[in-house]
Design an enzyme around this catalytic site. Structure first.
Site, mmCIF file in Angstrom:
data_model
loop_
_atom_site.group_PDB
_atom_site.id
_atom_site.type_symbol
_atom_site.label_atom_id
_atom_site.label_comp_id
_atom_site.label_asym_id
_atom_site.label_seq_id
_atom_site.Cartn_x
_atom_site.Cartn_y
_atom_site.Cartn_z
ATOM 1 N N HIS A 32 30.022 -29.876 24.703
ATOM 2 C CA HIS A 32 30.874 -28.493 25.180
ATOM 3 C C HIS A 32 30.172 -27.291 24.274
ATOM 4 O O HIS A 32 30.007 -27.562 22.866
ATOM 5 C CB HIS A 32 32.293 -29.062 24.286
ATOM 6 C CG HIS A 32 33.146 -27.689 24.524
ATOM 7 N ND1 HIS A 32 33.521 -27.169 23.083
ATOM 8 C CD2 HIS A 32 33.761 -27.108 25.292
ATOM 9 C CE1 HIS A 32 34.324 -26.225 23.520
ATOM 10 N NE2 HIS A 32 34.491 -26.175 24.875
ATOM 11 N N HIS A 74 30.861 -18.103 25.212
ATOM 12 C CA HIS A 74 32.140 -18.490 25.663
ATOM 13 C C HIS A 74 33.128 -17.447 25.938
ATOM 14 O O HIS A 74 33.971 -17.337 26.817
ATOM 15 C CB HIS A 74 32.900 -19.186 24.250
ATOM 16 C CG HIS A 74 34.338 -19.615 24.702
ATOM 17 N ND1 HIS A 74 35.308 -19.003 24.316
ATOM 18 C CD2 HIS A 74 34.788 -20.613 25.389
ATOM 19 C CE1 HIS A 74 36.346 -19.482 24.607
ATOM 20 N NE2 HIS A 74 36.161 -20.904 25.377
#
Ligand code: G3P
Ligand code: CA
Length: 360
Positions: A32, A74
């Site tokens: 991730h 992100h």
């Protein structure tokens, strides 16, 4: 006759044992934002470490720059992982945020990247206390191309076949800015050879309508066929905003967790990416979201498993017990994790660890 019986029974045991082994859950490990538990998220260094830790897939969250480069980060803002506020103090919008889409690639490359931080009483403190120290060493933002070349280069030099797991961030925001980010992501994927179901790629988004458009319009028109994953959010996270009667509202995600909603998702996606608590009831049993997804043959890749002290829910003794529930009892097909080494290590202790795939 007795020895024939013995051979048959022995063979039956071997076959049933190997069937048992092959039926045991063997989920994919998805790094991730890279090995973000150890190095600043989404930097090439964090991706390299994730690769070395044996992740099966490495994630890229994608947003656009002013000059249409796909940047791996992100948020649509630069605020929480860079020094943009000190390098470009007068470039925030009225809401106080510094938007990536307002900066060109040469400007973005001037920024120094660190792990995520939050402001507490005017002081910047790390979001995760025990991780790589803020502002240590020297890290930069990377483009999608740079990261694909890194992963494909490592696949070449090391001989593995590590996959990619890009996420198209906030297509509604990019559309408002007059950009078609999904088309640009697909064009880049095509240029780098990710065009077929077997291409070692999953393409994910929280935006259902955009995934449907990708499935029914963009992929066929570009002669591509790659697997799509529908991410599921809580409505109040503001992952998608829609305008109704001139007012902005949060997109309602509740339909995705119904049998009819999952049926609809199965028409365009091969899997779902739910927040991990969505798969368990308050009593600790399997939620119908998982049961219904299974019935439809959807893969289930929950996010995000973090081994940091305050990130393991109280119900579990440690990280192993935490992921153990998802691997052994719930039998998920993949896990997004900031700590790919720890998930790999857990899987290897069970003796059924998926061997790293080698390049074809
Ligand atoms: O894409 C899976 C997971 O990364 C979703 O959460 O907010 O970290 O992108 P987020
Ligand atoms: Ca993501």
């Amino acid at each position: 006759m007795r020895s024939l019986c013995f051979i048959i029974i022995t063979l039956a045991c071997i076959v049933s044992q190997s069937l048992y082994a092959s039926e045991r859950n063997n989920p994919i490990v998805i790094a991730h934002r890279g090995a973000s538990g150890y190095l600043p998220e989404h930097t090439l260094e964090a991706k390299t470490l994730a690769y070395a830790m044996g992740a099966d897939y490495i994630e890229q969250d994608l947003v656009l720059s002013k000059d249409n480069h796909l940047i791996v980060m992100h948020d649509i803002y630069l605020d929480e992982v860079t020094d943009v506020a000190s390098k470009f103090p007068d470039r925030a919008r009225e809401d106080g945020h510094f938007y990536t889409i307002d900066f060109t690639l040469p400007e973005l490359k001037q920024l120094r990247v660190t792990g995520p931080f939050v402001s507490v009483l005017g002081k910047k403190v790390p979001k995760y206390g025990k991780r790589f120290p803020l502002w240590h060493s020297q890290f930069q933002l990377a483009t999608f191309e740079e990261e694909l070349e890194l992963i494909q280069g490592l696949n070449r030099s090391l001989g593995y076949n590590t996959g990619i797991y890009p996420e198209i961030k906030k297509p509604y925001f990019h559309a408002q800015e007059g950009r078609d980010i999904s088309r640009m992501v697909l064009q880049t994927l095509k240029r780098y050879g990710y065009t077929k179901p077997a291409s070692k790629v999953y393409l994910q988004s929280f935006d259902a309508e955009e995934l449907q458009r990708i499935h029914s319009e963009l992929l066929p028109s570009m002669n591509m066929d790659i697997p799509l994953v529908q991410l599921i959010a809580e409505t109040d996270w503001e992952e998608k905003r829609i305008k109704r009667a001139g007012q902005w509202h949060n997109y309602d995600y509740d339909w995705m967790r119904t049998p009819q909603g999952l049926q609809k998702i199965a028409d365009y996606a091969v899997g779902i990416g739910p927040w991990y608590p969505m798969l368990v009831t308050e009593e600790g049993t399997e939620d119908t979201l998982l049961t219904e997804a299974r019935k439809l043959g959807l893969q289930v890749h929950p996010y995000t498993f973090r081994a940091d002290p305050l990130q393991i829910p109280d119900a579990y003794r440690d990280f192993e017990e935490f992921i153990g529930l998802y691997v052994e009892q719930l039998q998920v097909d993949g896990l997004f994790t900031d700590h790919p080494d720890k998930v790999r290590s857990y899987l290897s202790t069970r003796g059924t660890q998926r061997p790293l795939e080698v390049s074809p």
